[in-house]
Design a protein around this motif. Structure first.
Motif, PDB file in Angstrom:
ATOM      1  N   ASN A  22      33.089 -25.001 -43.510  1.00  0.00           N
ATOM      2  CA  ASN A  22      34.125 -24.043 -43.936  1.00  0.00           C
ATOM      3  C   ASN A  22      35.523 -24.554 -43.583  1.00  0.00           C
ATOM      4  O   ASN A  22      36.460 -24.392 -44.360  1.00  0.00           O
ATOM      5  CB  ASN A  22      33.916 -22.676 -43.281  1.00  0.00           C
ATOM      6  N   PRO A  24      31.533 -13.924 -38.501  1.00  0.00           N
ATOM      7  CA  PRO A  24      32.054 -15.116 -37.833  1.00  0.00           C
ATOM      8  C   PRO A  24      33.334 -14.788 -37.066  1.00  0.00           C
ATOM      9  O   PRO A  24      34.181 -14.038 -37.565  1.00  0.00           O
ATOM     10  CB  PRO A  24      32.358 -16.072 -38.990  1.00  0.00           C
ATOM     11  N   GLY A  25      33.454 -15.333 -35.872  1.00  0.00           N
ATOM     12  CA  GLY A  25      34.648 -15.091 -35.055  1.00  0.00           C
ATOM     13  C   GLY A  25      34.503 -13.928 -34.089  1.00  0.00           C
ATOM     14  O   GLY A  25      35.283 -13.817 -33.146  1.00  0.00           O
ATOM     15  N   ILE A  48      30.591 -15.810 -32.362  1.00  0.00           N
ATOM     16  CA  ILE A  48      29.835 -16.276 -33.525  1.00  0.00           C
ATOM     17  C   ILE A  48      30.614 -17.437 -34.124  1.00  0.00           C
ATOM     18  O   ILE A  48      31.811 -17.321 -34.393  1.00  0.00           O
ATOM     19  CB  ILE A  48      29.631 -15.146 -34.555  1.00  0.00           C
ATOM     20  N   LYS A  49      29.917 -18.553 -34.303  1.00  0.00           N
ATOM     21  CA  LYS A  49      30.598 -19.766 -34.755  1.00  0.00           C
ATOM     22  C   LYS A  49      30.813 -19.793 -36.265  1.00  0.00           C
ATOM     23  O   LYS A  49      30.058 -19.177 -37.020  1.00  0.00           O
ATOM     24  CB  LYS A  49      29.779 -21.000 -34.358  1.00  0.00           C
ATOM     25  N   ILE A  50      31.852 -20.526 -36.641  1.00  0.00           N
ATOM     26  CA  ILE A  50      32.129 -20.739 -38.064  1.00  0.00           C
ATOM     27  C   ILE A  50      31.679 -22.162 -38.397  1.00  0.00           C
ATOM     28  O   ILE A  50      31.992 -23.090 -37.642  1.00  0.00           O
ATOM     29  CB  ILE A  50      33.634 -20.552 -38.340  1.00  0.00           C
ATOM     30  N   PRO A  51      30.946 -22.354 -39.497  1.00  0.00           N
ATOM     31  CA  PRO A  51      30.475 -23.711 -39.808  1.00  0.00           C
ATOM     32  C   PRO A  51      31.627 -24.694 -40.024  1.00  0.00           C
ATOM     33  O   PRO A  51      32.673 -24.323 -40.571  1.00  0.00           O
ATOM     34  CB  PRO A  51      29.674 -23.532 -41.098  1.00  0.00           C
TER      35      PRO A  51
END
Lengths: 139, 136
Positions: A123, A7-8, A117-120
């Motif tokens: 979270n 992610p990121g 890339i996305k973080i939900p």
């Protein structure tokens, strides 16, 4: 030529190809790092994006140091966000046999593009809840 | 928050004393109206950002049905950027993100960090960095 899955992780390229099972066209945004008017797409479910042409050094700003820029660098994740330096919508082609048994939407962005890339959201909610609890315990 | 019942002289009257603890200036912010003001500002921003999205999609529809030319489309966006483009430059405090998350529960289609940052003009990178810093 590295595959990034965390992610990121972010890639930037002049031309970016890839596919996704579900996507949404979100409209125009001013990119916070590049400071350009860009169209945002959100890809969900089995997404992939790869740099096929590297971007020019002059396109990069302060804050782009962590972005991956080499041809062949790719992102593989469920959800990715893509900013494309265009005010018009790109066509996504539907093709079968790419994402397992499912149909996939293929994209070929031919303008400067930034993919992350996305973080939900869940979270973020968890982190904020934790920070608020820590603050209360400290007092 | 604890509530304590205090016995009084009259059998028909009860006095309740409420003890509450608030973090930082939270309590003062609430009674002075600062939090309410911030909530109103954030809601105005959310409505305006949704309007910007709607304006862009309306303009794009006009381009597709031939009501405006490609050149007019580009010129309109260039001349009235504030009506069509959502700015995502604000690095919010933890309190503000917390407030935004509470508000977003009642707002439609906020399913990702990107949606949240577009709605309240937050920088998505600063939200993601906050998560990455805390979860690592």
């Amino acid at each position: 030529m590295t595959k990034y899955v965390s992610p990121g992780d972010t890639i930037i390229g002049e031309h970016i190809d890839g596919y996704t099972r579900r996507w949404m066209w979100k409209g125009l945004r001013r990119h916070p790092v590049l400071n350009r008017q860009m169209t945002l797409y959100e890809c969900d479910l089995n997404s992939y994006a790869e740099i096929v042409k590297a971007c020019d050094e002059s396109d990069l700003n302060d804050g782009c140091e962590a972005y991956k820029k080499a041809v062949g660098d790719c992102l593989e994740a469920d959800a990715i966000s893509i900013y494309v330096d265009s005010k018009r919508k790109y066509q996504f082609k539907v093709e079968a046999g790419i994402s397992g048994r499912h149909k996939s939407n293929i994209f070929n962005f031919r303008d400067l593009s930034v993919c992350s890339i996305k973080i939900p959201l869940h979270n973020l909610k968890k982190v904020i809840k934790k920070l608020n609890q820590t603050k209360q315990i400290e007092q | 928050m604890n509530t304590v019942e205090i016995p009084s002289n009259s059998p028909h009257m009860k006095t309740h004393l409420t003890l509450s603890i608030s973090s930082e200036n939270e309590f003062m912010d609430i009674i002075s109206g600062k939090t309410a003001e911030e909530v109103v500002d954030m809601l105005f921003k959310a409505v305006n950002n949704r309007t910007r999205e709607r304006n862009y999609f309306q303009l794009y529809c006009n381009l597709l049905d031939g009501s405006i030319t490609e050149r007019e489309f580009d010129e309109t966006i260039a001349n009235r950027e504030d009506d069509y483009i959502i700015d995502e430059s604000e690095s919010p405090s933890v309190n503000k993100v917390s407030l935004a998350l509470s508000l977003s529960r009642k707002i439609k289609d906020v399913n990702s960090i990107t949606d949240l940052s577009s709605l309240f003009s937050f920088n998505p990178n600063s939200l993601e960095n906050l998560v990455l810093k805390e979860l690592v």
